[in-house]
Design an enzyme around this catalytic site. Structure first.
Site, PDB file in Angstrom:
ATOM      1  N   ASP A 188       0.287   2.240   8.517  1.00 25.19           N
ATOM      2  CA  ASP A 188      -0.183   1.453   9.664  1.00 25.19           C
ATOM      3  C   ASP A 188       0.695   1.562  10.910  1.00 25.19           C
ATOM      4  O   ASP A 188       0.240   1.250  12.008  1.00 25.19           O
ATOM      5  CB  ASP A 188      -0.307  -0.026   9.266  1.00 25.19           C
ATOM      6  CG  ASP A 188      -1.281  -0.233   8.119  1.00 25.19           C
ATOM      7  OD1 ASP A 188      -2.130   0.645   7.894  1.00 25.19           O
ATOM      8  OD2 ASP A 188      -1.188  -1.280   7.443  1.00 25.19           O
ATOM      9  N   ARG A 243      -5.111  -1.772   9.140  1.00 26.56           N
ATOM     10  CA  ARG A 243      -5.100  -3.240   9.017  1.00 26.56           C
ATOM     11  C   ARG A 243      -5.252  -3.875  10.408  1.00 26.56           C
ATOM     12  O   ARG A 243      -6.270  -3.664  11.033  1.00 26.56           O
ATOM     13  CB  ARG A 243      -3.819  -3.702   8.328  1.00 26.56           C
ATOM     14  CG  ARG A 243      -3.955  -5.082   7.698  1.00 26.56           C
ATOM     15  CD  ARG A 243      -2.680  -5.514   7.035  1.00 26.56           C
ATOM     16  NE  ARG A 243      -2.379  -4.768   5.833  1.00 26.56           N
ATOM     17  CZ  ARG A 243      -2.848  -5.067   4.631  1.00 26.56           C
ATOM     18  NH1 ARG A 243      -3.618  -6.112   4.470  1.00 26.56           N
ATOM     19  NH2 ARG A 243      -2.543  -4.341   3.588  1.00 26.56           N
ATOM     20  N   THR A 277       4.562   2.682   5.494  1.00 24.59           N
ATOM     21  CA  THR A 277       3.167   2.230   5.578  1.00 24.59           C
ATOM     22  C   THR A 277       2.443   3.131   6.564  1.00 24.59           C
ATOM     23  O   THR A 277       3.025   3.527   7.584  1.00 24.59           O
ATOM     24  CB  THR A 277       3.037   0.759   6.049  1.00 24.59           C
ATOM     25  OG1 THR A 277       1.672   0.520   6.458  1.00 24.59           O
ATOM     26  CG2 THR A 277       3.948   0.425   7.230  1.00 24.59           C
ATOM     27  N   ASP A 308       2.923  -0.377  11.952  1.00 26.99           N
ATOM     28  CA  ASP A 308       2.818  -1.687  12.614  1.00 26.99           C
ATOM     29  C   ASP A 308       4.123  -2.484  12.585  1.00 26.99           C
ATOM     30  O   ASP A 308       4.125  -3.662  12.923  1.00 26.99           O
ATOM     31  CB  ASP A 308       1.705  -2.501  11.930  1.00 26.99           C
ATOM     32  CG  ASP A 308       1.951  -2.693  10.435  1.00 26.99           C
ATOM     33  OD1 ASP A 308       2.808  -1.984   9.864  1.00 26.99           O
ATOM     34  OD2 ASP A 308       1.290  -3.558   9.835  1.00 26.99           O
ATOM     35  N   ASP A 341       5.424  -4.883   5.860  1.00 23.97           N
ATOM     36  CA  ASP A 341       5.967  -6.207   6.195  1.00 23.97           C
ATOM     37  C   ASP A 341       5.884  -7.230   5.070  1.00 23.97           C
ATOM     38  O   ASP A 341       6.761  -8.079   4.936  1.00 23.97           O
ATOM     39  CB  ASP A 341       5.386  -6.749   7.505  1.00 23.97           C
ATOM     40  CG  ASP A 341       3.872  -6.747   7.533  1.00 23.97           C
ATOM     41  OD1 ASP A 341       3.263  -6.359   6.520  1.00 23.97           O
ATOM     42  OD2 ASP A 341       3.312  -7.127   8.574  1.00 23.97           O
ATOM     43  N   GLY A 345       0.840  -1.204   0.000  1.00 26.84           N
ATOM     44  CA  GLY A 345       0.000   0.000   0.000  1.00 26.84           C
ATOM     45  C   GLY A 345       0.872   1.251   0.000  1.00 26.84           C
ATOM     46  O   GLY A 345       1.856   1.319   0.730  1.00 26.84           O
ATOM     47  N   ALA A 370      15.353  10.639  -1.628  1.00 25.39           N
ATOM     48  CA  ALA A 370      16.536  10.533  -0.762  1.00 25.39           C
ATOM     49  C   ALA A 370      17.441   9.386  -1.206  1.00 25.39           C
ATOM     50  O   ALA A 370      18.672   9.521  -1.215  1.00 25.39           O
ATOM     51  CB  ALA A 370      16.091  10.345   0.691  1.00 25.39           C
ATOM     52  N   ARG A 427       0.802  -5.120  -5.028  1.00 26.57           N
ATOM     53  CA  ARG A 427       0.987  -6.280  -4.152  1.00 26.57           C
ATOM     54  C   ARG A 427       1.136  -7.455  -5.113  1.00 26.57           C
ATOM     55  O   ARG A 427       0.206  -7.788  -5.827  1.00 26.57           O
ATOM     56  CB  ARG A 427      -0.218  -6.474  -3.233  1.00 26.57           C
ATOM     57  CG  ARG A 427      -0.517  -5.246  -2.343  1.00 26.57           C
ATOM     58  CD  ARG A 427      -1.605  -5.589  -1.333  1.00 26.57           C
ATOM     59  NE  ARG A 427      -2.226  -4.397  -0.764  1.00 26.57           N
ATOM     60  CZ  ARG A 427      -1.743  -3.711   0.273  1.00 26.57           C
ATOM     61  NH1 ARG A 427      -0.620  -4.072   0.836  1.00 26.57           N
ATOM     62  NH2 ARG A 427      -2.390  -2.656   0.732  1.00 26.57           N
TER      63      ARG A 427
HETATM   64  O1  F6P Z   1      -1.353  -1.242   4.769  1.00 23.78           O
HETATM   65  C1  F6P Z   1      -1.926  -0.021   4.417  1.00 23.78           C
HETATM   66  C2  F6P Z   1      -3.414  -0.167   4.257  1.00 23.78           C
HETATM   67  O2  F6P Z   1      -3.952   1.087   3.891  1.00 23.78           O
HETATM   68  C3  F6P Z   1      -4.163  -0.731   5.468  1.00 23.78           C
HETATM   69  O3  F6P Z   1      -4.380   0.239   6.465  1.00 23.78           O
HETATM   70  C4  F6P Z   1      -5.414  -1.238   4.828  1.00 23.78           C
HETATM   71  O4  F6P Z   1      -5.984  -2.287   5.573  1.00 23.78           O
HETATM   72  C5  F6P Z   1      -4.922  -1.761   3.493  1.00 23.78           C
HETATM   73  O5  F6P Z   1      -3.693  -1.090   3.223  1.00 23.78           O
HETATM   74  C6  F6P Z   1      -5.849  -1.536   2.326  1.00 23.78           C
HETATM   75  O6  F6P Z   1      -5.279  -2.118   1.217  1.00 23.78           O
HETATM   76  P1  F6P Z   1      -5.775  -1.874  -0.275  1.00 23.78           P
HETATM   77  O7  F6P Z   1      -5.412  -0.487  -0.673  1.00 23.78           O
HETATM   78  O8  F6P Z   1      -5.050  -2.900  -1.078  1.00 23.78           O
HETATM   79  O9  F6P Z   1      -7.253  -2.056  -0.242  1.00 23.78           O
END
Ligand code: F6P
Length: 328
Positions: free
Chosen positions: A132, A176, A130, A134, A107, A15, A26, A76
């Site tokens: 997130d 997520r 990201t 996380d 990750d 994402g 950079a 992805r």
């Molecule tokens: O990992 C980033 C994120 O925006 C999450 O917060 C969310 O669950 C996911 O990606 C959504 O993914 P996509 O854009 O593939 O629907």
């Protein structure tokens, strides 16, 4: 800087996150500074497999620092999970003479690169990008600050209308499986409750918070719900409250992908700039199979094996405590 690495490939994957462009800039400029060739790999691992690789220069990354998204595009990739896909990617890297990689992503991106490193030994450094926040091994990931600010701005706007109509709002934010955006936008936005996957809470407990806020004469209430909530998303929780009582006038807002776009904050621009330079310098200093992180405001390197063993960036109890105290 003396190093056997002469050609660096950079890509974004997973994402997108605000600040990825600043990180690309950079990496490209640090590579140019150390007189290394640098290539952009388009569409993440998909472009590595398809051979979509373009030469970049310090000038080709002008005027992107302030832009959201990623000029290298992102994806992805299912193909990179296969041995054949990775073998094809290796051929394309070899054709360009790329002997070092910088990946900007989350990750899933790192796991792919770790497998690739174990198979083919190309030195690789990951940059955590990201929204997130996380990832273990770093206090912050690129994009998290911007996304959280975006969520806070939205919450403030919703508060205006919630107050005008004495309404209860459930606001769902991304993340997520992580509650980082939720807990901190909840604190900053004055939520009466924040529902995150990291904290056990039952629906009854949530409902009693609402009853308490009614007794405390609150005219309107905002509840921030992380999308990974284990007791239901914003829509479901709103439905459950409505089923129990018709006392509340309830609305739901799901912020969704608007949290992923927009110009990065100063914090994300600086973080991305520091991490991008550190990634290149790390690579040239012999880092491999590792991730750059920020810890106590210092750039650090984490070995992949130490951070990607199922652990995630935990939310500290302090944030949860603050959110609870202030919702009284
Ligand atoms: O990992 C980033 C994120 O925006 C999450 O917060 C969310 O669950 C996911 O990606 C959504 O993914 P996509 O854009 O593939 O629907």
């Amino acid at each position: 800087m003396a190093s056997s690495i002469s050609k660096i490939g950079v890509f974004t994957s997973g994402g997108d996150a605000p600040g990825m462009n600043a990180a690309i800039r950079a990496v490209v400029r640090a590579s140019a500074f150390y007189e290394k060739d640098v290539f952009g790999i388009m569409h993440g691992y998909e472009g590595m497999i398809d051979g979509e690789i373009v030469k970049l220069s310090a000038r080709s990354v002008g005027n992107i620092l302030q832009r959201g998204g990623t000029i290298l595009k992102s994806a992805r990739s299912e193909n990179f999970r296969t041995k054949e896909g990775r073998a094809q990617a290796l051929q394309n890297l070899k054709r360009q003479g790329i002997d070092g990689l910088v990946a900007i992503g989350g990750d899933g991106t790192f796991t792919g690169l770790h497998t690739f490193y174990e198979e083919y030994g190309i030195p690789s450094v990951c940059v955590p990008g990201t929204i997130d926040n996380d990832i273990a091994g770093t206090d912050y990931t690129i994009g998290y600050d911007t996304a959280t600010n975006t969520a806070v701005e939205a919450i403030d706007r919703i508060r205006d209308t919630a107050l005008s109509h004495n309404r209860l709002f459930f606001i769902e934010v991304m993340g997520r499986h992580s509650g980082y955006i939720a807990i901190n936008s909840g604190i900053a936005g004055g939520a009466v409750a924040v529902i995150i996957p990291e904290q056990e809470i039952t629906f009854d407990e949530l409902y009693s918070v609402l009853e308490q806020s009614g007794k405390a004469h609150k005219k309107s209430s905002l509840i921030v719900v992380a999308e990974g909530s284990k007791i239901g998303g914003a829509n479901e929780l709103a439905r459950m409250v409505a089923e129990r009582s018709n006392y509340f006038d309830i609305k739901v807002t799901i912020l969704g992908h608007l949290q992923r776009g927009g110009s990065p904050t100063y914090f994300d621009r600086v973080l991305a700039s520091r991490m991008g330079v550190a990634a290149v310098e790390g690579l040239l200093n012999g880092e491999k199979d590792s991730m750059v992180g920020i810890y106590n405001n210092k750039m650090v390197f984490n070995r992949f094996a130490d951070i990607m063993n199922g652990q995630h960036h935990a939310i500290d109890g302090e944030s949860l405590r603050i959110a609870k105290i202030l919702s009284i």
